[in-house]
Design a protein around this motif. Structure first.
Motif, PDB file in Angstrom:
ATOM      1  N   ARG A  10       0.842  -1.196   0.000  1.00  0.00           N
ATOM      2  CA  ARG A  10       0.000   0.000   0.000  1.00  0.00           C
ATOM      3  C   ARG A  10       0.879   1.249   0.000  1.00  0.00           C
ATOM      4  O   ARG A  10       1.849   1.334   0.738  1.00  0.00           O
ATOM      5  CB  ARG A  10      -0.931   0.001   1.203  1.00  0.00           C
ATOM      6  N   VAL A  11       0.509   2.207  -0.845  1.00  0.00           N
ATOM      7  CA  VAL A  11       1.308   3.424  -0.973  1.00  0.00           C
ATOM      8  C   VAL A  11       0.451   4.630  -0.627  1.00  0.00           C
ATOM      9  O   VAL A  11      -0.762   4.644  -0.843  1.00  0.00           O
ATOM     10  CB  VAL A  11       1.882   3.568  -2.393  1.00  0.00           C
ATOM     11  N   ASN A  12       1.079   5.653  -0.072  1.00  0.00           N
ATOM     12  CA  ASN A  12       0.396   6.888   0.303  1.00  0.00           C
ATOM     13  C   ASN A  12       0.622   7.931  -0.787  1.00  0.00           C
ATOM     14  O   ASN A  12       1.762   8.310  -1.065  1.00  0.00           O
ATOM     15  CB  ASN A  12       0.929   7.406   1.639  1.00  0.00           C
ATOM     16  N   VAL A  13      -0.456   8.369  -1.419  1.00  0.00           N
ATOM     17  CA  VAL A  13      -0.334   9.373  -2.476  1.00  0.00           C
ATOM     18  C   VAL A  13      -0.856  10.741  -2.031  1.00  0.00           C
ATOM     19  O   VAL A  13      -0.887  11.680  -2.832  1.00  0.00           O
ATOM     20  CB  VAL A  13      -1.097   8.916  -3.743  1.00  0.00           C
ATOM     21  N   ASP A  69     -10.481  11.496  -4.974  1.00  0.00           N
ATOM     22  CA  ASP A  69      -9.220  12.209  -4.749  1.00  0.00           C
ATOM     23  C   ASP A  69      -8.022  11.270  -4.844  1.00  0.00           C
ATOM     24  O   ASP A  69      -7.005  11.583  -5.474  1.00  0.00           O
ATOM     25  CB  ASP A  69      -9.223  12.878  -3.370  1.00  0.00           C
ATOM     26  N   LEU A  70      -8.135  10.103  -4.218  1.00  0.00           N
ATOM     27  CA  LEU A  70      -7.035   9.148  -4.223  1.00  0.00           C
ATOM     28  C   LEU A  70      -6.777   8.600  -5.627  1.00  0.00           C
ATOM     29  O   LEU A  70      -5.623   8.387  -6.024  1.00  0.00           O
ATOM     30  CB  LEU A  70      -7.325   7.997  -3.252  1.00  0.00           C
ATOM     31  N   ALA A  71      -7.838   8.360  -6.389  1.00  0.00           N
ATOM     32  CA  ALA A  71      -7.664   7.861  -7.761  1.00  0.00           C
ATOM     33  C   ALA A  71      -6.979   8.902  -8.635  1.00  0.00           C
ATOM     34  O   ALA A  71      -6.068   8.582  -9.411  1.00  0.00           O
ATOM     35  CB  ALA A  71      -9.027   7.473  -8.344  1.00  0.00           C
ATOM     36  N   VAL A 124       0.353  -0.342 -10.761  1.00  0.00           N
ATOM     37  CA  VAL A 124      -0.398   0.226  -9.634  1.00  0.00           C
ATOM     38  C   VAL A 124      -1.849  -0.222  -9.743  1.00  0.00           C
ATOM     39  O   VAL A 124      -2.449  -0.160 -10.825  1.00  0.00           O
ATOM     40  CB  VAL A 124      -0.322   1.769  -9.647  1.00  0.00           C
ATOM     41  N   VAL A 125      -2.421  -0.666  -8.632  1.00  0.00           N
ATOM     42  CA  VAL A 125      -3.812  -1.111  -8.605  1.00  0.00           C
ATOM     43  C   VAL A 125      -4.597  -0.240  -7.626  1.00  0.00           C
ATOM     44  O   VAL A 125      -4.208  -0.102  -6.460  1.00  0.00           O
ATOM     45  CB  VAL A 125      -3.928  -2.588  -8.179  1.00  0.00           C
ATOM     46  N   ILE A 126      -5.684   0.344  -8.122  1.00  0.00           N
ATOM     47  CA  ILE A 126      -6.574   1.128  -7.263  1.00  0.00           C
ATOM     48  C   ILE A 126      -7.722   0.234  -6.818  1.00  0.00           C
ATOM     49  O   ILE A 126      -8.423  -0.356  -7.641  1.00  0.00           O
ATOM     50  CB  ILE A 126      -7.138   2.355  -8.014  1.00  0.00           C
ATOM     51  N   CYS A 145       2.252  -5.862  -6.761  1.00  0.00           N
ATOM     52  CA  CYS A 145       1.783  -4.569  -7.255  1.00  0.00           C
ATOM     53  C   CYS A 145       1.703  -3.545  -6.123  1.00  0.00           C
ATOM     54  O   CYS A 145       1.504  -3.893  -4.949  1.00  0.00           O
ATOM     55  CB  CYS A 145       0.392  -4.705  -7.872  1.00  0.00           C
ATOM     56  N   MET A 146       1.837  -2.281  -6.482  1.00  0.00           N
ATOM     57  CA  MET A 146       1.570  -1.202  -5.537  1.00  0.00           C
ATOM     58  C   MET A 146       0.057  -0.973  -5.481  1.00  0.00           C
ATOM     59  O   MET A 146      -0.623  -1.047  -6.515  1.00  0.00           O
ATOM     60  CB  MET A 146       2.292   0.069  -5.958  1.00  0.00           C
ATOM     61  N   VAL A 147      -0.452  -0.699  -4.304  1.00  0.00           N
ATOM     62  CA  VAL A 147      -1.900  -0.598  -4.102  1.00  0.00           C
ATOM     63  C   VAL A 147      -2.266   0.769  -3.540  1.00  0.00           C
ATOM     64  O   VAL A 147      -1.679   1.216  -2.547  1.00  0.00           O
ATOM     65  CB  VAL A 147      -2.403  -1.698  -3.139  1.00  0.00           C
ATOM     66  N   VAL A 148      -3.233   1.421  -4.180  1.00  0.00           N
ATOM     67  CA  VAL A 148      -3.860   2.632  -3.644  1.00  0.00           C
ATOM     68  C   VAL A 148      -5.265   2.219  -3.217  1.00  0.00           C
ATOM     69  O   VAL A 148      -6.131   1.960  -4.060  1.00  0.00           O
ATOM     70  CB  VAL A 148      -3.905   3.764  -4.691  1.00  0.00           C
ATOM     71  N   ASP A 149      -5.474   2.118  -1.924  1.00  0.00           N
ATOM     72  CA  ASP A 149      -6.721   1.573  -1.384  1.00  0.00           C
ATOM     73  C   ASP A 149      -7.675   2.703  -1.020  1.00  0.00           C
ATOM     74  O   ASP A 149      -7.410   3.474  -0.101  1.00  0.00           O
ATOM     75  CB  ASP A 149      -6.409   0.724  -0.149  1.00  0.00           C
TER      76      ASP A 149
END
Length: 412
Positions: A10-13, A69-71, A124-126, A145-149
């Motif tokens: 999980r990554v912080n954007v 916003d995160l997407a 990256v997977v949202i 994969c990197m994840v934006v949850d």
């Protein structure tokens, strides 16, 4: 001893610089000054003999705003990488179209596992606001994969509750739609961390009455399992064993009054079977309707106390919380579930989604036609942006011979 399953990366954007750019872009796409002005005037605007009343609460909730916003932020932070979205970020065609135009690749629900199996650690997977099933999250983690949850906090609260049910030996009875992304994600958590938990998804009060009768009197196990579709119960579900101790939860976007009735009927069935003392220990309940869903339903009830000739509910046809607003409206007055203002073809011709036919159709109504006064109510679910409400307001006035300049002048 087997190695622990890999955890998702999980990554912080949400850095200040990125979010400042995101907010500007999101406002450009979805904000409406006209809607804000109408709200400032008590949510009503009248020009000549045409009146529009807006519900007090409608449109984007905090969870939806956060997910969008995160997407948007993910696309900016990972501008040079492939960015994938599991299904839809929310159930709104316009929002998902914007993300597609930004280069976010939406993976259809039926293709989740097959597509994820081809991804790499550079991808990256949202995860959408509804969340995702544990099986899929493990596969994403295994691919590195990197994840934006963007999973909504209210949804995660439900997950916490059903996990607790599983841990303490209670079967989760989930009021929701078994095929809905959120309910599928919740059902997977109801299996518990060890995969030994059980769940049953009920949609209608008829489903609930069937379950209650089985709790009280037993019955035909095979017939019981045939009653509920694939995915509506855990593998190996046995109603003779797994309806003894139950805990109730729900999809967060269900109709509040119906969920409360589900809880009441199941509780009474357990009490009838076990008696008041043992019944209390064999039944648990946790109210998991999200606050935004409740606010929008309560606001519609408030709007319906005003004199209205017709109600327009704007939003995605696959939006659960929007669907329930339509159900409420239909009990009181002519109600049309429209995706966008383009559905209002003329004063008489409206393209809308029929909940009973489960299909879009064209209807003819005289409610907006004629020279006499007309009052139109407008509301929307938590996944509908304000710009679509503005379009609808302007379309109604335009069909009544009042142009955008006149609307803006009336609001200034």
């Amino acid at each position: 001893m087997s190695a622990p399953a890999p955890a998702a990366r999980r990554v912080n954007v949400r850095t200040p610089e990125v979010m400042e750019r995101v907010q500007a872009e999101v406002e450009t796409h979805y904000r409406s000054h006209i809607v804000e002005q109408i709200r400032a005037k008590g949510s009503v605007v009248q020009i000549g003999n045409t009146t529009i009343r807006l519900a007090r609460d409608f449109g984007f909730c905090y969870g939806v705003e956060r997910a969008i916003d995160l997407a948007y932020a993910a696309r900016k932070v990972f501008a040079d990488r492939r960015v994938f979205l599991l299904g839809e970020i929310i159930h709104n065609q316009e929002v998902n179209r914007q993300l597609t135009e930004m280069g976010v690749v939406s993976i259809p629900n039926a293709e989740h596992e097959a597509t994820v199996a081809t991804l790499t650690p550079e991808d990256v997977v949202i995860v959408p606001a509804f969340g995702a099933e544990t099986r899929l999250m493990k596969l994403i983690a295994a691919r590195g994969c990197m994840v934006v949850d963007t999973t909504c906090g209210d949804v995660m609260s439900v997950w916490k509750r059903v996990r607790q049910y599983a841990k303490t030996g209670y079967t989760s009875i989930i009021h929701g739609k078994a095929s809905h992304e959120e309910t599928r994600a919740t059902s997977s958590r109801a299996m518990g961390d060890d995969g030994m938990g059980n769940y049953l998804v009920v949609l209608t009060l008829s489903d609930v009455d069937y379950v209650c009768d089985y709790i009280r009197n037993g019955g035909d196990k095979e017939a019981f399992l045939k009653r509920f579709p694939a995915g509506a119960h855990s593998d190996g579900f046995d109603p003779d064993l797994h309806l003894t101790r139950i805990g109730v939860a729900n999809q967060t976007t269900m109709l509040k009054s119906e969920t409360e009735e589900v809880q009441r009927r199941l509780r009474q069935a357990v009490l009838d079977r076990h008696g008041p003392e043992a019944g209390v220990t064999n039944f648990q309940v946790f109210d998991t309707i999200c606050g935004a869903t409740q606010e929008r339903q309560d606001s519609l009830f408030g709007l319906l106390k005003q004199p209205l000739d017709v109600l327009l509910v704007v939003g995605g046809y696959n939006s659960s919380n929007t669907t329930h607003l339509v159900e409420i409206g239909e009990q009181r007055l002519p109600t049309f579930f429209i995706r966008t203002a383009d559905c209002l073809k003329s004063l008489e011709q409206i393209v809308h989604f029929d909940l009973h036919l489960k299909a879009e159709k064209e209807s003819y109504s005289d409610k907006l036609a004629g020279d006499g006064p007309v009052t139109v109510g407008i509301t929307a679910g938590a996944s509908c942006p304000n710009n679509l409400i503005e379009d609808t307001v302007l379309r109604v006035f335009g069909l009544r011979g009042i142009d955008e300049a006149a609307v803006r002048a009336a609001l200034n």
